[in-house]
Design an enzyme around this catalytic site. Sequence first.
Site, PDB file in Angstrom:
ATOM      1  N   ARG A 224       0.855  -1.182   0.000  1.00  0.00           N
ATOM      2  CA  ARG A 224       0.000   0.000   0.000  1.00  0.00           C
ATOM      3  C   ARG A 224       0.896   1.238   0.000  1.00  0.00           C
ATOM      4  NH1 ARG A 224      -3.905  -2.398  -1.618  1.00  0.00           N
ATOM      5  NH2 ARG A 224      -5.773  -2.898  -0.445  1.00  0.00           N
ATOM      6  N   HIS A 272      -1.426   0.903  -9.817  1.00  0.00           N
ATOM      7  CA  HIS A 272      -2.114  -0.099  -8.981  1.00  0.00           C
ATOM      8  C   HIS A 272      -2.661  -1.247  -9.849  1.00  0.00           C
ATOM      9  CE1 HIS A 272      -4.211  -0.466  -4.819  1.00  0.00           C
ATOM     10  NE2 HIS A 272      -4.137  -1.665  -5.380  1.00  0.00           N
TER      11      HIS A 272
HETATM   12  C1  OXD Z   1      -6.341  -5.539  -3.063  1.00  0.00           C
HETATM   13  C2  OXD Z   1      -6.010  -4.524  -4.064  1.00  0.00           C
HETATM   14  O1  OXD Z   1      -6.190  -5.304  -1.863  1.00  0.00           O
HETATM   15  O2  OXD Z   1      -6.426  -4.690  -5.216  1.00  0.00           O
HETATM   16  O3  OXD Z   1      -6.785  -6.629  -3.427  1.00  0.00           O
HETATM   17  O4  OXD Z   1      -5.314  -3.562  -3.762  1.00  0.00           O
END
Ligand code: OXD
Length: 309
Positions: A224, A272
């Site tokens: 993250r 992402h």
């Molecule tokens: C997840 C994401 O947590 O896609 O699956 O970030």
Amino acid sequence: MKVLFVAGDPKPERWTVPIKELLPEAEVHVWDANGPAVDADYAIVWQPPAELFERETRLKAVFNLGAGIDGLLAVPNLPPHLPMVRLEDAGMSVQMAEYVLHQLVEASRGMETYREQQQQGVWKIHRPIKRSEWPVGVMGLGHIGKRVARTLADLDYRVHGWARSEHTLDKVTTYAGADKLPDFLGSTRVLVNTLPLTEETRDILNHQLFSQLMPGAVVINVGRGEHLVEDDLLKAIDDGHVARASLDVFRQEPLPAEHPFWQRPEITITPHISARTLRDATLEQITGKIRAHHNGQPITGIVDTSRGY
Ligand code: OXD
């Protein structure tokens, strides 16, 4: 049984049509911010609003449309005993392993140099890779971290893994707990972050951590954005301790146009996408678990809220 779909997809029917096919016994609703309660038994969510839990008071379980549960746990009024279920793999770990391998090979085999040579029409062979010079450390040994570690170890990279608790993995040296973090970092040149975001892991990728990595370090963050102290990474690049970074997640997404990361040739940015949620595999898993739960059978993937994942 009533199932409520709560995710900001502008085309929710992409989800609700297959949910109805997979779970014909269910009445399927889409969250309407202004609508009445539907008295749902189960909610399928991604970063749901707090109003969900004010309005839907008969929920028996909530299913998260992702592996990372931080967006759900951030909701302030989560009913304390409501089971929260995260996605377990559902086609994500293989994508993550592939993404990490790609970023590693870019660095370890100097692919950028060959691309530059191509621009100049240069045929020049550089010395072959010595795997011993590219030890990899994977932080987080859940489904995803394990798959990443195993994939790289199978390609004969030296792989270390670090997690909060003990894990055993073939061909991977594992370290557990904060005490062992310095040993892990000291033997890592390529650091891969797959940790869940919790109060303990927020800002863990910081100056102090970077300074313990082997010189010429490479940082790959697929966890993250909030794991990374962004200024500390820029400083570590500037002082030469970190040679390059591949970042798939950011504190603010989309990454703002004026963000300094965009201007850094040492940083590879992806939006992402290291592991996309695969709709078919995801819904098969979630609807299977809803049916099992409804029939009183045990299900896996229930989050330990005290641990945060
Ligand atoms: C997840 C994401 O947590 O896609 O699956 O970030």
